[in-house]
Design an enzyme around this catalytic site. Structure first.
Site, PDB file in Angstrom:
ATOM      1  N   ASP A 223      39.093  42.025 -25.116  1.00  0.00           N
ATOM      2  CA  ASP A 223      38.865  41.921 -23.677  1.00  0.00           C
ATOM      3  C   ASP A 223      40.213  42.022 -22.968  1.00  0.00           C
ATOM      4  O   ASP A 223      41.162  41.305 -23.317  1.00  0.00           O
ATOM      5  CB  ASP A 223      38.192  40.591 -23.346  1.00  0.00           C
ATOM      6  CG  ASP A 223      37.691  40.551 -21.915  1.00  0.00           C
ATOM      7  OD1 ASP A 223      36.503  40.796 -21.707  1.00  0.00           O
ATOM      8  OD2 ASP A 223      38.505  40.283 -21.009  1.00  0.00           O
ATOM      9  N   ASN A 231      42.510  45.806 -10.821  1.00  0.00           N
ATOM     10  CA  ASN A 231      41.686  46.554  -9.862  1.00  0.00           C
ATOM     11  C   ASN A 231      41.996  46.154  -8.426  1.00  0.00           C
ATOM     12  O   ASN A 231      42.121  47.003  -7.542  1.00  0.00           O
ATOM     13  CB  ASN A 231      40.200  46.318 -10.157  1.00  0.00           C
ATOM     14  CG  ASN A 231      39.649  47.278 -11.207  1.00  0.00           C
ATOM     15  OD1 ASN A 231      40.171  48.376 -11.392  1.00  0.00           O
ATOM     16  ND2 ASN A 231      38.605  46.861 -11.894  1.00  0.00           N
ATOM     17  N   ASP A 240      40.605  52.311 -13.926  1.00  0.00           N
ATOM     18  CA  ASP A 240      39.967  53.282 -14.827  1.00  0.00           C
ATOM     19  C   ASP A 240      40.964  53.857 -15.818  1.00  0.00           C
ATOM     20  O   ASP A 240      40.633  54.093 -16.992  1.00  0.00           O
ATOM     21  CB  ASP A 240      39.341  54.416 -14.013  1.00  0.00           C
ATOM     22  CG  ASP A 240      38.110  53.969 -13.235  1.00  0.00           C
ATOM     23  OD1 ASP A 240      37.617  52.857 -13.502  1.00  0.00           O
ATOM     24  OD2 ASP A 240      37.656  54.734 -12.367  1.00  0.00           O
ATOM     25  N   GLU A 266      35.346  45.437 -19.153  1.00  0.00           N
ATOM     26  CA  GLU A 266      36.659  45.511 -19.805  1.00  0.00           C
ATOM     27  C   GLU A 266      36.602  44.958 -21.212  1.00  0.00           C
ATOM     28  O   GLU A 266      37.611  44.577 -21.788  1.00  0.00           O
ATOM     29  CB  GLU A 266      37.715  44.765 -18.992  1.00  0.00           C
ATOM     30  CG  GLU A 266      37.500  43.278 -18.848  1.00  0.00           C
ATOM     31  CD  GLU A 266      36.661  42.887 -17.637  1.00  0.00           C
ATOM     32  OE1 GLU A 266      36.734  41.728 -17.248  1.00  0.00           O
ATOM     33  OE2 GLU A 266      35.943  43.740 -17.087  1.00  0.00           O
TER      34      GLU A 266
END
Length: 365
Positions: A223, A231, A240, A266
């Protein structure tokens, strides 16, 4: 596209067997047989390429060239209708044999593949037997040729084989399209890895295999740390790019036997066949350390390095895949709660297979 073009060449070539162009009889027959050989070579190349087999293009081209050379000799140098028939048919038979030899070693052949091999074998035999009927052709004129038993058998066999090939290849193409659509439904478009559905189906199928029950199996869950802040700070385009970079890192590092998927925003998972807990731990530690040093395109140079947390579990005796995933997830939870950028191991289950049924999930979380 190659299959379509080969059939166009075949149709025109066979048509020119009955009609002469203004260029003359001999050039027309040369063009006709040239198109037939081009069609045979193209068809064979496409059929083999569909299975990602080593291309026999050189051998096929050599057979085609030999057929054209022999045809030219018996057409322009030493005219002989029977010689031309033998030249073309033997070349086509050799091409069919190459296809059969190339497709025979294909593992897990479908019924369509087996039918295609059978049709090519039938065509190879037909091309060998057909020239023997040329002895019934009287003289060297095309009038006798078109009225001969050979011409009758040629028309019948070519129509029959062409229809069988067309049906086989059309069915094969339809099945290929269905497989591609299925692969797309199991693939995450951003990372290029398996999505959750595809990952769980492939992993569970592997875990259920009789041959897989007796060998070690480990799973690594990963993770990305503080991904939401990436973000929020740099935008979703950079986020991305981080996802894609981490996915590429996993794919390259995991090897061809591993099953790798993106199972959440993620969150990623890797199934490592034939790996015990310590092997999987070393693998996860290597991933963690190497990705920390990885520069991600689009991420500003002054930005903090993106890290990841890992949970590792190995399968106990007779443990099902769902229990293995659950234990790895618990280990990942501990890694996230204990400072992140770390690897945590799941508690090992007792060897007793009934422990799963009894609800033993590895002690603490």
């Amino acid at each position: 596209m190659v299959l379509c073009l080969s059939y166009v060449a075949y149709a025109v070539g066979f048509l020119l067997q009955s009609f002469d162009l203004p260029i003359g009889v001999a050039p027309t027959k040369f063009l006709s047989n040239l198109l037939l050989l081009i069609a045979a070579v193209s068809l064979a190349t496409a059929a083999v390429a569909r299975h990602d087999r080593p291309s026999p293009a050189k051998l096929l081209s050599l057979l085609g060239f030999a057929g054209i050379a022999a045809l030219s000799w018996f057409l322009f140098v030493q005219p002989s209708l029977v010689g031309r028939i033998f030249a073309i048919n033997l070349a086509c038979s050799g091409i069919c044999m190459v296809v059969v030899a190339a497709l025979k070693p294909v593992p897990s052949k479908s019924i369509v593949d087996r039918v295609l091999i059978a049709v090519c074998t039938l065509a190879a035999i037909d091309f060998l037997i057909r020239p023997l009927t040329a002895i019934w052709i009287g003289g060297e004129g095309y009038g006798a040729y078109h009225a001969s038993l050979y011409w009758l058998l040629t028309n019948f066999s070519m129509v029959l084989i062409s229809v069988m090939l067309a049906l086989s290849l059309t069915t094969a193409i339809a099945l290929d399209v269905m497989k591609e659509l299925q692969a797309e439904s199991h693939t995450d478009p951003l990372s290029g890895l398996l999505n959750r559905r595809g990952f769980e189906e492939r992993s569970a199928a592997y875990a259920r295999r009789p041959s897989g029950a007796s060998v070690p199996l480990a799973i690594v869950l990963a993770d990305l740390d503080h991904f939401k802040s990436v973000n929020d700070t740099y935008g979703h385009a950079v986020g991305d790019a981080v996802i894609a970079a981490f996915a590429t890192h996993l794919r390259i590092s995991s090897g061809k036997d591993a099953i790798v998927g993106r199972i959440g925003g993620e969150e990623f998972a890797i199934v490592l066949p034939a790996s015990d807990l310590m092997t999987a731990r070393l693998f996860a530690e290597g991933l963690r350390a190497s990705f920390t040093q990885h520069r991600i395109k689009g991420l500003p140079a002054h930005a903090e390095k993106v890290t990841a947390s890992f949970g590792v579990a190995s399968r106990a005796t007779n443990e099902d895949f769902e229990s293995l995933m659950r234990r790895a997830d618990q280990a990942l939870y501990r890694a996230k709660n204990n400072g992140r950028d770390s690897v945590k191991l799941a508690d090992q289950l007792p060897a007793d297979a009934d422990c799963v049924v009894a609800g033993y999930y590895g002690g603490h979380i």
